[in-house]
Write a protein that holds these residues in place. Structure first.
Motif, PDB file in Angstrom:
ATOM      1  N   ASP A 117       0.815  -1.214   0.000  1.00 37.16           N
ATOM      2  CA  ASP A 117       0.000   0.000   0.000  1.00 37.16           C
ATOM      3  C   ASP A 117       0.853   1.270   0.000  1.00 37.16           C
ATOM      4  O   ASP A 117       0.324   2.354  -0.283  1.00 37.16           O
TER       5      ASP A 117
ATOM      6  N   THR B 207      -8.116   0.601   4.443  1.00 33.82           N
ATOM      7  CA  THR B 207      -7.362   1.714   3.867  1.00 33.82           C
ATOM      8  C   THR B 207      -6.278   1.210   2.928  1.00 33.82           C
ATOM      9  O   THR B 207      -6.063   1.764   1.842  1.00 33.82           O
TER      10      THR B 207
ATOM     11  N   LYS C 123      -5.908   1.898  -1.213  1.00 30.09           N
ATOM     12  CA  LYS C 123      -4.687   2.414  -1.823  1.00 30.09           C
ATOM     13  C   LYS C 123      -4.159   1.466  -2.905  1.00 30.09           C
ATOM     14  O   LYS C 123      -3.752   1.903  -3.981  1.00 30.09           O
TER      15      LYS C 123
ATOM     16  N   LYS D 155      -6.358   1.571  -6.074  1.00 32.69           N
ATOM     17  CA  LYS D 155      -6.034   2.729  -6.911  1.00 32.69           C
ATOM     18  C   LYS D 155      -4.710   2.534  -7.631  1.00 32.69           C
ATOM     19  O   LYS D 155      -4.567   2.892  -8.814  1.00 32.69           O
TER      20      LYS D 155
END
Length: 599
Positions: free
Chosen positions: A314, A373, A377, A380
């Motif tokens: 991440d 979270t 990340k 994306k």
């Protein structure tokens, strides 16, 4: 004594000018004309050789396997002749080895060369870290004898001990009292205990490996070990710039690497990496992985790096993921298979963390939990990666889809990035069949597109017609929901019911053999109707603002009545509130019903 070194020849010739040499010593790198008496008085090996050939009166001896070569033998000869010279960290390893080979021990002479070299090694060299490193450098050409004499092990232990002591002293120097009187560590103060990192970078890889292993056993901080590994790797591997330059795809230098030194360096450094997370930057791990791929390192080495990278993917960047492919000419530009394995490692890590903690079920579903979270990340990052590799003409549809499907469905809350990547792929691969296009577009949840992405998709002719119809349908749903949220007091239930009933009737009567022109005409009508709905929504919002102000000023029922009449005149979805509904409303109802049936 005849040798290329002038000062030694002149000094010995001056002492023994009237005594001719009676023995010639041949070593690798030179020939020495000497005298038997000084040599046999100090060296047990020379005494034994002369004694064995006493009858033949030996005059020539070959010592081709002499450790240290001619330079080391010259120092030993000086000592035998009583010529003073200085023992330093640059020659003490040679003196220890040559004295052991020539048997220059206390048994044959008091204060012989061996005892003097050992004393200097113990009392001077092992007390200083820089000297230990210099002695280890000298031992590189003296193995395995230097290892048998424990010169290497003593220097390594001394380096590890000194580094540990330096770190402890540095930690104490950073201790300070807080305002409350408590003792704490000042994290902002610079750590001065890692100055040895630069010194170790001059060692050969096998000796460096032994030093780092000893340091880890002694308890040196993982951060310091990681910093040392990074410094060593950058010095050894950046000699070939293509190893650490993501944009460079030169293969000539890799082929020219005949001895495999860089491969050995990469595999050794990967094996020395601390087990703790985030000890080294993830960009460094990707640099090692890129080098491992280029140098064709072992599978275990690459899998270890992929596992380490997957544990904190991440925090990676797009440039990190762009690993060039170095296989054959028809392969993809970037190594997609390696990234796929990294994503699998990331997904498995998420699953294992969920299994370890019972309460993680709530954390994984919470948008603010660390695992969620990290998923957002990485999702994306993957979408950006897909958009970057999509223009590659050699990228197969199966590889593109397997990367997109690796992450779970809840990893993407918005599908704009995935839609952009698929659009780029469709643009670069225009020869795809309709079936492949439909299969690819099934990855997109059009309901999760933003308003801008939805507007672009509605006019995107590269998408299949079924996908375009879905986009237009969800756009109308979005507008209808916006109206429902704007006026929660209005009863919209009849409108929803009529929408579903009419769509079901049309679905039964629609023929599956409608031609392409009819579908295009219906799409154009839908786009026009969507534009009208948006204009009506803007007018309604303006009317709402004006009427709200009037209500606040006059607080009259007459205004509310007129407001209700104006809303009744604005028929948005073709639902007739009175008998005076327009033909445009009836056309909107028919068109919307066709949308539902087509989907």
């Amino acid at each position: 004594m005849a040798h290329q070194r002038g000062p030694l020849v002149w000094t010995i010739a001056k002492i023994f000018r009237d005594v001719p040499s009676d023995i010639t010593i041949e070593v690798s790198g030179g020939v020495f004309a000497l005298h038997k008496f000084p040599l046999v008085s100090r060296s047990g090996r020379m005494r034994r050789l002369v004694a064995e050939h006493r009858e033949s009166d030996i005059s020539r001896v070959e010592l081709l396997s002499l450790p240290g070569g001619a330079e080391a033998f010259e120092l030993a000869a000086k000592f035998c002749y009583g010529i003073n010279f200085e023992i330093t960290s640059a020659n003490v390893a040679q003196l220890c080895c040559i004295s052991d080979y020539l048997e220059m021990t206390e048994e044959y002479s008091k204060d012989n060369l061996g005892s003097r070299a050992e004393e200097y090694l113990e009392s001077v060299v092992c007390k200083n870290l820089e000297m230990c490193v210099e002695v280890l450098q000298q031992c590189e050409n003296l193995l395995p004898l230097a290892d048998e004499l424990k010169i290497v092990s003593r220097c390594i232990d001394a380096i590890a001990s000194k580094a540990c002591v330096e770190q402890i002293a540095s930690s104490f120097s950073r201790l300070e009292y807080s305002s409350s009187g408590r003792l704490h560590m000042n994290r902002q103060a610079k750590c001065e205990g890692d100055w040895w990192i630069e010194d170790l970078s001059v060692l050969r890889i096998d000796l460096y490996q032994n030093v780092i292993t000893a340091m880890k056993c002694r308890g040196v901080r993982p951060e310091s070990v990681g910093a040392s590994l990074m410094n060593y790797a950058q010095k050894e591997l950046t000699k070939k710039s293509s190893l650490w330059n993501p944009s460079s795809q030169s293969k000539v230098e890799i082929v020219a690497d005949s001895n495999g030194h860089e491969r050995l360096v990469v595999e050794t450094i990967v094996g020395l990496l601390p087990v703790e997370k985030l000890v080294v930057p993830i960009s460094f791990l990707f640099g090692l992985l890129r080098s491992a791929v280029m140098l064709d390192c072992t599978i275990a080495c690459r899998l270890d790096l992929e596992r380490r990278i997957g544990s904190h993917l991440d925090i990676a960047s797009l440039d990190d993921l762009l690993i060039p492919s170095f296989r054959h000419a028809g392969d993809t530009l970037f190594d997609v298979d390696t990234i796929h394995r990294i994503l699998i490692n990331f997904s498995q890590q998420e699953d294992s963390e969920d299994d370890m903690v019972d309460t993680s079920v709530f954390e994984s579903e919470s948008p603010h939990s660390p695992s969620q979270t990290a998923l957002l990340k990485v999702a994306k990052l993957v979408d950006n990666y897909l958009a970057e590799i999509a223009p590659d003409a050699n990228l197969k549809l199966s590889k593109f889809m397997v990367i997109a499907e690796t992450l779970p469905a809840h990893a993407r809350t918005v599908h704009d990035g995935l839609y952009r990547a698929i659009d780029v792929y469709l643009k670069a691969h225009q020869g795809l069949s309709d079936a492949d296009k439909k299969k690819l577009c099934k990855l997109i949840d059009f309901q999760k597109l933003s308003q801008e992405a939805g507007a672009h998709a509605a006019q995107n002719e590269r998408l299949p017609l079924q996908s375009i119809v879905q986009v237009l349908y969800y756009e109308q749903l979005r507008l209808r929901n916006a109206l429902c949220c704007s006026y929660p007091d209005e009863d919209h239930k009849p409108m929803h019911q009529s929408w579903r009933i009419s769509s079901g009737a049309l679905s039964a009567t629609m023929s599956p053999r409608d031609n392409y022109a009819s579908l295009r005409r219906e799409n154009r009508e839908l786009k026009l109707e969507l534009a009208r709905l948006r204009m009506r929504l803007n007018d309604l919002e303006k009317e709402h603002v004006c009427m709200k102000k009037d209500i606040e000023k006059s607080n009259s029922r007459k205004i509310m009545t007129s407001f209700s009449k104006k809303i009744g005149k604005l028929n948005f979805f073709g639902h007739s509130s009175s008998r005076g509904s327009t033909s445009s409303s009836r056309h909107s109802q028919r068109t919307d019903s066709k949308v539902i049936e087509r989907i």
